[in-house]
Design a protein around this motif. Sequence first.
Motif, mmCIF file in Angstrom:
data_model
loop_
_atom_site.group_PDB
_atom_site.id
_atom_site.type_symbol
_atom_site.label_atom_id
_atom_site.label_comp_id
_atom_site.label_asym_id
_atom_site.label_seq_id
_atom_site.Cartn_x
_atom_site.Cartn_y
_atom_site.Cartn_z
ATOM 1 N N ARG A 5 0.823 -1.207 0.000
ATOM 2 C CA ARG A 5 0.000 0.000 0.000
ATOM 3 C C ARG A 5 0.865 1.268 0.000
ATOM 4 N NH1 ARG A 5 -5.222 -1.153 3.953
ATOM 5 N NH2 ARG A 5 -5.624 -3.290 3.217
ATOM 6 N N LEU A 6 1.899 1.231 -0.805
ATOM 7 C CA LEU A 6 2.721 2.433 -0.944
ATOM 8 C C LEU A 6 1.887 3.567 -1.514
ATOM 9 C CD1 LEU A 6 5.509 3.826 -0.822
ATOM 10 C CD2 LEU A 6 5.967 2.902 -3.094
ATOM 11 N N ALA A 7 1.111 3.252 -2.515
ATOM 12 C CA ALA A 7 0.116 4.175 -3.093
ATOM 13 C C ALA A 7 -1.000 3.304 -3.667
ATOM 14 C CB ALA A 7 0.747 5.050 -4.169
ATOM 15 N N PHE A 8 -2.227 3.760 -3.492
ATOM 16 C CA PHE A 8 -3.313 2.932 -3.962
ATOM 17 C C PHE A 8 -4.561 3.780 -4.196
ATOM 18 C CE2 PHE A 8 -3.573 3.071 0.642
ATOM 19 C CZ PHE A 8 -4.930 3.209 0.919
ATOM 20 N N LEU A 9 -5.466 3.175 -4.986
ATOM 21 C CA LEU A 9 -6.764 3.792 -5.275
ATOM 22 C C LEU A 9 -7.825 3.025 -4.496
ATOM 23 C CD1 LEU A 9 -6.431 4.214 -9.137
ATOM 24 C CD2 LEU A 9 -6.407 6.054 -7.446
ATOM 25 N N PRO A 10 -8.350 3.552 -3.420
ATOM 26 C CA PRO A 10 -9.343 2.808 -2.629
ATOM 27 C C PRO A 10 -10.690 2.688 -3.315
ATOM 28 C CG PRO A 10 -9.083 5.014 -1.747
ATOM 29 C CD PRO A 10 -8.043 4.880 -2.827
ATOM 30 N N GLY A 11 -10.936 3.488 -4.400
ATOM 31 C CA GLY A 11 -12.206 3.413 -5.108
ATOM 32 C C GLY A 11 -13.170 4.494 -4.724
ATOM 33 N N GLY A 12 -12.783 5.380 -3.835
ATOM 34 C CA GLY A 12 -13.659 6.456 -3.418
ATOM 35 C C GLY A 12 -13.415 7.749 -4.173
ATOM 36 N N THR A 13 -14.262 8.739 -3.933
ATOM 37 C CA THR A 13 -14.156 10.076 -4.545
ATOM 38 C C THR A 13 -14.395 11.130 -3.485
ATOM 39 O OG1 THR A 13 -16.491 10.070 -5.167
ATOM 40 C CG2 THR A 13 -14.923 9.215 -6.795
ATOM 41 N N ASP A 14 -13.916 12.359 -3.800
ATOM 42 C CA ASP A 14 -14.207 13.465 -2.876
ATOM 43 C C ASP A 14 -15.584 14.032 -3.179
ATOM 44 O OD1 ASP A 14 -13.916 14.793 -5.195
ATOM 45 O OD2 ASP A 14 -12.145 15.950 -4.600
ATOM 46 N N ARG A 15 -15.929 15.110 -2.506
ATOM 47 C CA ARG A 15 -17.269 15.663 -2.675
ATOM 48 C C ARG A 15 -17.461 16.281 -4.062
ATOM 49 N NH1 ARG A 15 -20.269 15.895 1.898
ATOM 50 N NH2 ARG A 15 -19.209 15.447 3.862
ATOM 51 N N TYR B 134 12.563 7.197 -5.911
ATOM 52 C CA TYR B 134 11.696 8.181 -6.534
ATOM 53 C C TYR B 134 11.125 7.659 -7.850
ATOM 54 C CZ TYR B 134 10.255 12.604 -8.629
ATOM 55 O OH TYR B 134 9.525 13.594 -9.240
ATOM 56 N N GLU B 135 11.973 6.987 -8.637
ATOM 57 C CA GLU B 135 11.502 6.460 -9.919
ATOM 58 C C GLU B 135 10.391 5.424 -9.733
ATOM 59 O OE1 GLU B 135 14.552 6.726 -8.922
ATOM 60 O OE2 GLU B 135 15.380 8.278 -10.258
ATOM 61 N N ASN B 136 10.545 4.546 -8.772
ATOM 62 C CA ASN B 136 9.510 3.524 -8.531
ATOM 63 C C ASN B 136 8.188 4.146 -8.087
ATOM 64 O OD1 ASN B 136 11.128 1.386 -9.237
ATOM 65 N ND2 ASN B 136 11.812 1.004 -7.135
ATOM 66 N N LEU B 137 8.301 5.203 -7.250
ATOM 67 C CA LEU B 137 7.096 5.866 -6.796
ATOM 68 C C LEU B 137 6.381 6.543 -7.953
ATOM 69 C CD1 LEU B 137 5.209 6.670 -4.520
ATOM 70 C CD2 LEU B 137 6.683 8.655 -4.059
ATOM 71 N N VAL B 138 7.147 7.210 -8.803
ATOM 72 C CA VAL B 138 6.541 7.870 -9.963
ATOM 73 C C VAL B 138 5.907 6.827 -10.889
ATOM 74 C CG1 VAL B 138 7.020 9.259 -12.025
ATOM 75 C CG2 VAL B 138 8.063 9.884 -9.838
ATOM 76 N N SER B 139 6.648 5.731 -11.107
ATOM 77 C CA SER B 139 6.101 4.668 -11.980
ATOM 78 C C SER B 139 4.813 4.069 -11.402
ATOM 79 C CB SER B 139 7.141 3.571 -12.152
ATOM 80 O OG SER B 139 6.628 2.510 -12.892
ATOM 81 N N ALA C 39 -11.361 11.406 -8.238
ATOM 82 C CA ALA C 39 -10.909 10.119 -7.722
ATOM 83 C C ALA C 39 -9.920 10.342 -6.581
ATOM 84 C CB ALA C 39 -10.287 9.284 -8.828
ATOM 85 N N LEU C 40 -10.050 9.539 -5.560
ATOM 86 C CA LEU C 40 -9.209 9.654 -4.375
ATOM 87 C C LEU C 40 -8.008 8.719 -4.519
ATOM 88 C CD1 LEU C 40 -9.014 11.000 -1.568
ATOM 89 C CD2 LEU C 40 -10.186 8.994 -0.642
ATOM 90 N N LEU C 41 -6.778 9.285 -4.372
ATOM 91 C CA LEU C 41 -5.538 8.507 -4.443
ATOM 92 C C LEU C 41 -4.803 8.710 -3.143
ATOM 93 C CD1 LEU C 41 -3.170 8.164 -7.454
ATOM 94 C CD2 LEU C 41 -2.219 8.536 -5.193
ATOM 95 N N VAL C 42 -4.492 7.617 -2.472
ATOM 96 C CA VAL C 42 -3.847 7.667 -1.161
ATOM 97 C C VAL C 42 -2.378 7.293 -1.328
ATOM 98 C CG1 VAL C 42 -3.850 6.770 1.195
ATOM 99 C CG2 VAL C 42 -5.997 7.118 -0.019
ATOM 100 N N VAL C 43 -1.456 8.145 -0.704
ATOM 101 C CA VAL C 43 -0.023 7.868 -0.711
ATOM 102 C C VAL C 43 0.376 7.571 0.717
ATOM 103 C CG1 VAL C 43 2.273 8.742 -1.234
ATOM 104 C CG2 VAL C 43 0.324 9.375 -2.675
ATOM 105 N N SER C 44 1.003 6.387 0.895
ATOM 106 C CA SER C 44 1.376 5.973 2.233
ATOM 107 C C SER C 44 2.556 6.782 2.714
ATOM 108 C CB SER C 44 1.708 4.480 2.238
ATOM 109 O OG SER C 44 2.149 4.090 3.507
ATOM 110 N N THR C 45 2.745 6.860 4.061
ATOM 111 C CA THR C 45 3.855 7.620 4.649
ATOM 112 C C THR C 45 4.776 6.737 5.437
ATOM 113 O OG1 THR C 45 2.523 8.061 6.597
ATOM 114 C CG2 THR C 45 2.406 9.660 4.808
ATOM 115 N N SER C 46 4.646 5.424 5.247
ATOM 116 C CA SER C 46 5.475 4.527 6.061
ATOM 117 C C SER C 46 6.503 3.747 5.240
ATOM 118 C CB SER C 46 4.576 3.523 6.787
ATOM 119 O OG SER C 46 3.850 2.783 5.823
ATOM 120 N N GLN C 47 6.457 3.878 3.899
ATOM 121 C CA GLN C 47 7.358 3.095 3.063
ATOM 122 C C GLN C 47 8.296 3.983 2.234
ATOM 123 O OE1 GLN C 47 7.422 -0.122 3.322
ATOM 124 N NE2 GLN C 47 5.626 -0.284 4.663
#
Length: 712
Positions: free
Chosen positions: A13-23, A41-46, A27-35
């Motif tokens: 869950r480094l970055a993921f799309l939970p399937g939700g949306t804002d108001r 940087y290249e892997n994160l961008v990819s 589309a809501l995209l969540v970026v984790s802060t623990s990994q």
Amino acid sequence: MNWQKQRQHVLDRLAFLPGGTDREGNALLVVSTSQVQECSYENLVSLLALLSDTLPPSTLFTVLIDTRHIHLKQLKFYLRACQQALYKKMRQVLIIQPEKFLEQQKINFDLIVCGYTSKTVLISMHKLSKFVDVNQLPEQFGGTLGYDPDTWLSKRIEIKKWQNYLAEVDTDGSRHNPDEDQKLDEFVSKLQATKLVEDEYAANSLKKSIRELKAKEEENSKEGLIKDHTAGVSDFLDWIEGSGEKWLNSLCQVADNVDEAEGLVKQHEELTNKTKEIEEQSHQLAEMATRLMAACPQVAIVLQKTREQIRDVAEHFAYRVEAQTQFAVSNKNFREKVAEFIKKSDQMLEKVCAEDEKTVKPIEELTSTKKELDELVNSMNVAYESAMDAGEDTIAKARQYAEVLPAEEFVAHIASSLNYLSQKQNRHNELASVKRLEQQQHIQLMTTYGDCDQAIKWLGELKETLHREYSLSDIDEGAVRNLRNDRQDLDKTAISTYQYGKQLLSMAKNSERSSMKEGSTEERKEKLEAAWKELDLAIQNNEQRLKVVESFMATHRQMMERVNEIERSLRERLRVSGKLNSITLSTERKRLRHDVDELSKCGNLLSTQINADHTTTAQDRQNAIKQISDKIDEVMTAQRRMESLIGEEEEAGSSSSGKEEKHTPRKSRPLSKVPEEEGGDLSPVFPRAVRLLETNEGIAPAIRLSKNESYL
């Protein structure tokens, strides 16, 4: 999209799309802060780019970053990667601020100084619902939206697999697999059912690729389809007019037995299965022609004529196959019924032609044999009716399909078989009728034997009845009269039974002669005559005894009347003259005493013979003996009563009477021989008593037995 390289980052869950949306619907995209420390940087961008490609190009994103446990440097790392990967797609960034005020100010200052192109909002956790509904937030941010990275990643990998499959089929049409196409359709339906944006986008992309692939295949295969259709039509017509026609004509025949009929039915079944394949092929060719008419309008007229020709030829051939199959099945059923009839008729004929012994069998065995023959005849006739019905059905079936079958030939063949069955059934029924008539004669003969034996038995039973129920248990005029009447009925029954037995023996003799059987008529005749002789002898003995008893009772009655008459005469004489004639009285008294003695002897002899008859019960014998003794005592009592009247006068004139008897002796005579002149001064009572004795129902008036004469 190479999800295999990013597999671990997605699962972590480094970055993921939970399937939700804002108001606002982004589309809501969540970026984790623990990994962050473990990902370049290249892997994160990819990874962010891959996530972006799972949604339509027009999709805008709201990025959610939690800074409560990271440094400002890490936040910059995230924002720079998001800005590069989501160029012009990132609508806003929601940054969950740390709890410390100083760190909040640093982040706020950095955001102002750096001047990011996208909108950045620094908010606290409890104000996050202002921008995103709780049901659209993942669980780690206090929401209710579920997210499973394993399931999400497996879908992306399978989507990539089907995209590669479609690409391969587009490159090489030989890789096309209908089973895989079916699985692909099922997977697309499964994606559409999730109602997630990324799944629906992937399903639409796959469907679009499938449509493009089909359109390309249709465009490339029009000419090939026309050639294939032409070749298929040619092969179809060649088989129908060649091998199919020969096969069908070879089966157009009538089987004469069950085996041939079964073989024809099996071959017709094979031809029917082949015809179904031909019909399916004609449907495919017609469908192909319909598609080609729409795809190639320039050859639509030719294709339409070809389609109609294929349908007509296939339907006509299938109709002929169906007609021959129906006739073959009906003929098979007919031949089975014929075989069953022949089997039943042979069994019946075997029973009819079985050698019959000359000796007379028991009636039970004859009845059982006749019943078996009747059952076999009935079974044969039932089988015959079934065969005739099946034959008529087969003829009707041939006439039903007369336009495609040689109906007249088939009907003539079946009619010949039915005529043969009819003649065979008539001959066998005639033989069975003769056999049953013979069996009926045998049964009648045995029945006559049984009736004759029964008549002999009845004669014996009549004799036993005569001994048991017609004994002299009651010596009384009424009882004896009833016994005689009953005995006369028994005599009539005995004579009737004897005559009936003789008639049965005559009938048995005639039956033996007609059936040429060895019988036992003479033996039964001897038994009948012997039984009749025994019964006749018993009747004669009973008759003699009845006559003796009747004579005894008549004598008893006459003597009682004599005693009573004498007593009345004496009383009358004494009343009139006051004295009696001693000579006359002496003679009558002597005669009366002699008759009483004779009656007593007769009663004793009758009692002795009754006591010796052991065919009756001891009680009946004792009762009869007692009644005889009572009657004798009755006479003697009446005599003594009479003697008491003249006792005194007899004593007074005894001396004078003795002298007169001494000078004029007289011979003793029966009462019936006493002349009326004796005792002329007496009342005419004595002659009237004598006449009563002589005219009483033709019975002898008195019993006279010498010492050597037997009572019976």
